[in-house]
Write an enzyme that holds these catalytic residues in place. Structure first.
Site, PDB file in Angstrom:
ATOM      1  N   HIS A 125       0.835  -1.206   0.000  1.00  0.00           N
ATOM      2  CA  HIS A 125       0.000   0.000   0.000  1.00  0.00           C
ATOM      3  C   HIS A 125       0.876   1.265   0.000  1.00  0.00           C
ATOM      4  CE1 HIS A 125      -2.959  -2.798   2.166  1.00  0.00           C
ATOM      5  NE2 HIS A 125      -3.671  -2.362   1.139  1.00  0.00           N
ATOM      6  N   SER A 157      -0.083  -8.913   1.172  1.00  0.00           N
ATOM      7  CA  SER A 157      -1.539  -8.837   1.240  1.00  0.00           C
ATOM      8  C   SER A 157      -1.942  -8.711   2.706  1.00  0.00           C
ATOM      9  CB  SER A 157      -2.159 -10.110   0.649  1.00  0.00           C
ATOM     10  OG  SER A 157      -3.528 -10.200   1.006  1.00  0.00           O
ATOM     11  N   SER A 158      -2.972  -7.936   2.958  1.00  0.00           N
ATOM     12  CA  SER A 158      -3.484  -7.849   4.336  1.00  0.00           C
ATOM     13  C   SER A 158      -3.904  -9.238   4.807  1.00  0.00           C
ATOM     14  CB  SER A 158      -4.684  -6.907   4.391  1.00  0.00           C
ATOM     15  OG  SER A 158      -4.340  -5.650   3.850  1.00  0.00           O
ATOM     16  N   ASP A 169      -3.854  -6.886  -7.719  1.00  0.00           N
ATOM     17  CA  ASP A 169      -5.246  -7.154  -8.077  1.00  0.00           C
ATOM     18  C   ASP A 169      -5.440  -6.762  -9.544  1.00  0.00           C
ATOM     19  OD1 ASP A 169      -6.698  -7.706  -5.270  1.00  0.00           O
ATOM     20  OD2 ASP A 169      -5.098  -6.248  -5.019  1.00  0.00           O
TER      21      ASP A 169
END
Ligand code: AMP
Length: 292
Positions: free
Chosen positions: A35, A184-185, A149
């Site tokens: 992010h 990834s979270s 994504d």
């Protein structure tokens, strides 16, 4: 930080009045280094960066992880601030959907039925609808999404084109953990054993890439290699593996420049996605994770 529409307006009005351009980075929070690279790119493209943090119920199906999705808003706000984000917009569900979910939704069209589409019914409709709403609320000049994504990023590009939304859409590179796992979270869900096996997803993609660099271009052979390496990791269960054109997402019989292998894999109860451009000149960046 803004939680309501009024607070968001109060934060954005002076920026706009001063002539600042605005970049939006939509996220679901639980921020990691992937992010943060989006915030960096956004900061290089506009005067002010707005990050949204919203776990959007509309893009989760029953039985998915909506109720346990990781959240740490204080840490997220600190991290975002440290990477130049001027406004974090973190609305409650009732702020985003004051009339509930029965309003107008954005339909993704046939591209939404590819790859993840059949396995996550309604997911891309939920994503496009919330992104369209965020575009309406923030009115950004540019919005930044991540290559992790890939299907989502292409659908958002297509939505902006087809609905004439007038937002520049940029896609940032996929960022990996030091062992290659796509950040990834959802990696937080993995047990230590699952976490070790999860690195096998990237190893499988790299094995196919290795074959491609040796001159193998047949989709069947490349995807067999992916399945073979995944099969060496008992906790990994393949959902799909496809060789695709990275713009159209059309399935390819034979790999060429920019061809991409996209996969979804279950690791225990966690669903992970990844993709790799075959024969890429520079590997995906690997970063030391941040814990907030
Ligand atoms: P999320 O919070 O998972 O919804 O992701 C928010 C944005 O960050 C999306 O545009 C994602 O594609 C992007 N993103 C998430 N993980 C990564 C990663 N490992 N590398 C690059 N972008 C990512």
């Amino acid at each position: 930080m803004a939680h309501t529409r009024d607070e968001l307006r109060a934060a954005l009005t002076p920026l706009r009045a001063g002539g600042a351009t605005i970049a939006l980075v939509p996220t679901m929070g639980a921020l990691h280094s992937g992010h943060l690279t989006l915030f960096d790119m956004a900061g290089s493209l506009a005067d002010s960066v707005v990050a949204s943090i919203f776990v959007n119920p509309l893009q989760f199906s029953a039985g998915e992880d909506l109720d346990r999705y990781p959240a740490d808003l204080d840490a997220d706000v600190r991290l975002a601030g440290s990477r130049g984000v001027s406004t974090v917009f973190a609305p409650e569900v009732a702020v985003m959907y004051p009339e509930g979910y029965s309003g107008v939704h954005v339909q993704p069209g046939p591209l939404g039925d590819r790859l993840c589409g059949p396995f996550r019914p309604g997911h891309f409709e939920g994503v496009l609808t919330v992104v369209a709403k965020l575009f309406g609320l923030v009115r950004p000049d540019v919005a930044v999404f991540g290559r992790k994504d890939l299907q989502q990023a292409i659908l958002i590009r297509n939505m902006v084109r087809d609905l004439e939304l007038g937002v520049r859409v940029e896609v940032a590179p996929l960022v990996r953990e030091p062992d290659g796992l796509a950040m990834s979270s959802r990696n937080k869900y993995l047990s230590p054993g699952e976490r070790r096996d999860a690195a096998g997803i990237h190893a499988a993609l790299e094995a196919a890439d290795h074959l491609f660099r040796q001159g193998v271009s047949d989709a069947g052979a490349l995807l067999d290699r992916v399945r073979e390496v995944l099969g060496q990791h008992p906790r990994l269960q393949l959902e799909y593996a496809e060789l695709v054109d990275p713009e159209s997402l059309d399935a390819l019989a034979s790999a060429g420049a920019e061809s991409t292998i996209a996969v979804a894999v279950h690791c225990g109860s966690t669903r992970l996605i990844d993709n790799l451009v075959l024969g890429a000149a520079s590997p995906d960046p690997r970063m030391v994770p941040v814990d907030g």
